[in-house]
Write a protein that holds these residues in place. Sequence first.
Motif, PDB file in Angstrom:
ATOM      1  N   GLN A 140      46.592  14.990  -9.132  1.00 36.21           N
ATOM      2  CA  GLN A 140      45.828  15.686  -9.833  1.00 36.21           C
ATOM      3  C   GLN A 140      44.889  16.634  -9.124  1.00 36.21           C
ATOM      4  O   GLN A 140      44.545  17.995  -9.665  1.00 36.21           O
ATOM      5  N   SER A 141      44.280  16.153  -8.193  1.00 39.61           N
ATOM      6  CA  SER A 141      43.217  16.769  -7.476  1.00 39.61           C
ATOM      7  C   SER A 141      44.036  18.163  -6.718  1.00 39.61           C
ATOM      8  O   SER A 141      43.506  19.268  -6.241  1.00 39.61           O
ATOM      9  N   LEU A 142      45.239  17.842  -6.429  1.00 41.34           N
ATOM     10  CA  LEU A 142      46.119  19.092  -5.977  1.00 41.34           C
ATOM     11  C   LEU A 142      46.058  20.260  -6.945  1.00 41.34           C
ATOM     12  O   LEU A 142      46.596  21.326  -6.618  1.00 41.34           O
ATOM     13  N   GLU A 143      46.133  19.967  -8.232  1.00 36.98           N
ATOM     14  CA  GLU A 143      46.075  20.854  -9.234  1.00 36.98           C
ATOM     15  C   GLU A 143      45.127  21.985  -9.138  1.00 36.98           C
ATOM     16  O   GLU A 143      45.005  22.948 -10.063  1.00 36.98           O
ATOM     17  N   ILE A 144      44.018  21.610  -8.579  1.00 35.45           N
ATOM     18  CA  ILE A 144      42.896  22.656  -8.611  1.00 35.45           C
ATOM     19  C   ILE A 144      43.417  23.784  -8.047  1.00 35.45           C
ATOM     20  O   ILE A 144      43.015  24.780  -8.258  1.00 35.45           O
ATOM     21  N   LEU A 145      44.302  23.571  -6.937  1.00 37.37           N
ATOM     22  CA  LEU A 145      44.767  24.672  -6.181  1.00 37.37           C
ATOM     23  C   LEU A 145      45.560  25.901  -6.789  1.00 37.37           C
ATOM     24  O   LEU A 145      45.944  26.808  -6.463  1.00 37.37           O
ATOM     25  N   ARG A 146      46.306  25.206  -8.104  1.00 33.62           N
ATOM     26  CA  ARG A 146      47.125  25.920  -8.620  1.00 33.62           C
ATOM     27  C   ARG A 146      46.661  27.098  -9.463  1.00 33.62           C
ATOM     28  O   ARG A 146      45.338  26.856  -9.934  1.00 33.62           O
TER      29      ARG A 146
ATOM     30  N   ARG B  22      33.707   5.690  -7.476  1.00 31.53           N
ATOM     31  CA  ARG B  22      33.816   4.417  -8.140  1.00 31.53           C
ATOM     32  C   ARG B  22      35.222   4.149  -8.193  1.00 31.53           C
ATOM     33  O   ARG B  22      35.355   2.879  -8.092  1.00 31.53           O
ATOM     34  N   GLN B  23      36.253   4.738  -8.113  1.00 29.74           N
ATOM     35  CA  GLN B  23      37.604   4.397  -7.764  1.00 29.74           C
ATOM     36  C   GLN B  23      37.650   3.283  -6.725  1.00 29.74           C
ATOM     37  O   GLN B  23      38.473   2.289  -6.599  1.00 29.74           O
ATOM     38  N   GLN B  91      39.285   4.578 -17.486  1.00 29.68           N
ATOM     39  CA  GLN B  91      38.294   5.230 -17.670  1.00 29.68           C
ATOM     40  C   GLN B  91      38.041   6.266 -16.332  1.00 29.68           C
ATOM     41  O   GLN B  91      38.037   7.397 -16.795  1.00 29.68           O
ATOM     42  N   THR B  92      37.855   5.729 -15.209  1.00 33.04           N
ATOM     43  CA  THR B  92      37.718   6.637 -14.052  1.00 33.04           C
ATOM     44  C   THR B  92      38.731   7.650 -13.693  1.00 33.04           C
ATOM     45  O   THR B  92      38.421   8.911 -13.341  1.00 33.04           O
ATOM     46  N   GLN B  93      39.845   7.233 -14.073  1.00 36.29           N
ATOM     47  CA  GLN B  93      41.130   8.019 -14.130  1.00 36.29           C
ATOM     48  C   GLN B  93      40.935   9.188 -14.920  1.00 36.29           C
ATOM     49  O   GLN B  93      41.199  10.389 -14.706  1.00 36.29           O
TER      50      GLN B  93
END
Lengths: 146, 118
Positions: A140-146, B22-23, B91-93
């Motif tokens: 998901q964090s890679l999606e910031i780049l899109r 937190r993860q 939740q964190t996800q």
Amino acid sequence: MNLLGVMEISGSALTAERERAEVLASNLANAQVTRTGSGSPYQRQMVMFGTRKASEGTFAGLLSGFSDRYAQGVEVKRVVADVTPPVQRYEPGHPDADSQGYVAYPAINPLEEVVNLMGAARSYELNVAAVQATKNMISQSLEILR
Amino acid sequence: MSWIDTPSVQALSEYLDLAAYRQTLIASNLANIDTPGYRTRDIDFAKEMRQAEDRISSDPLAPRAIAVAGLMERPDGNNVDMDRESLLLAQTQLQFRLGVELLRQEFQTISTAIKEGS
């Protein structure tokens, strides 16, 4: 704060739980072994878990200096033998019987081992779920780049 | 602070950092579910977020992992609750996902401003 380091933590648990399952399976397999290499009956083995610093000996740890004292993985510290004396059964015809006709069998309760094995499998599953969650977060964090 | 590093971008990145931390703690708790004597650790998310907003932006983010009280302890001294951790994992996800989406929106807004100007 490094998500790759989180995978290492969950990975350490996968390794440790698998090792525990191996030891439990070995106990089950050898529950009736009356003579091992040393001549004595098989002794039940137990694993001892302990925490491990997440950065110790891991790639992500080296890469990022990932060191939080509360980010702890797990490892098998020791495998110890159960010192419970063997169970004596009267079997005069058995090749391993002593002069009184008793054979020493390992003090292993298969039920106990199976329950522990289920526990190990559940813990393994749980940590797989954690790996999957972390994996999702990384992608998901890679999606910031899109 | 520059025009691209808006206050909401800063707040969101802190939000994501806290969620990632937190993860880490959840993964650690789950990894040690069978370790005798291990105590569950967690952060007070709301409190850390407030502190992150108040601090000077150059200070590093240093959330405090605290021992969680009120959990049932097993005879071996371990108090990791499988259900609590599983719930927090989900939740964190979702929190992380929310942060990512909002941050993406923020950057998209800036990107639109750049494009429409030409």
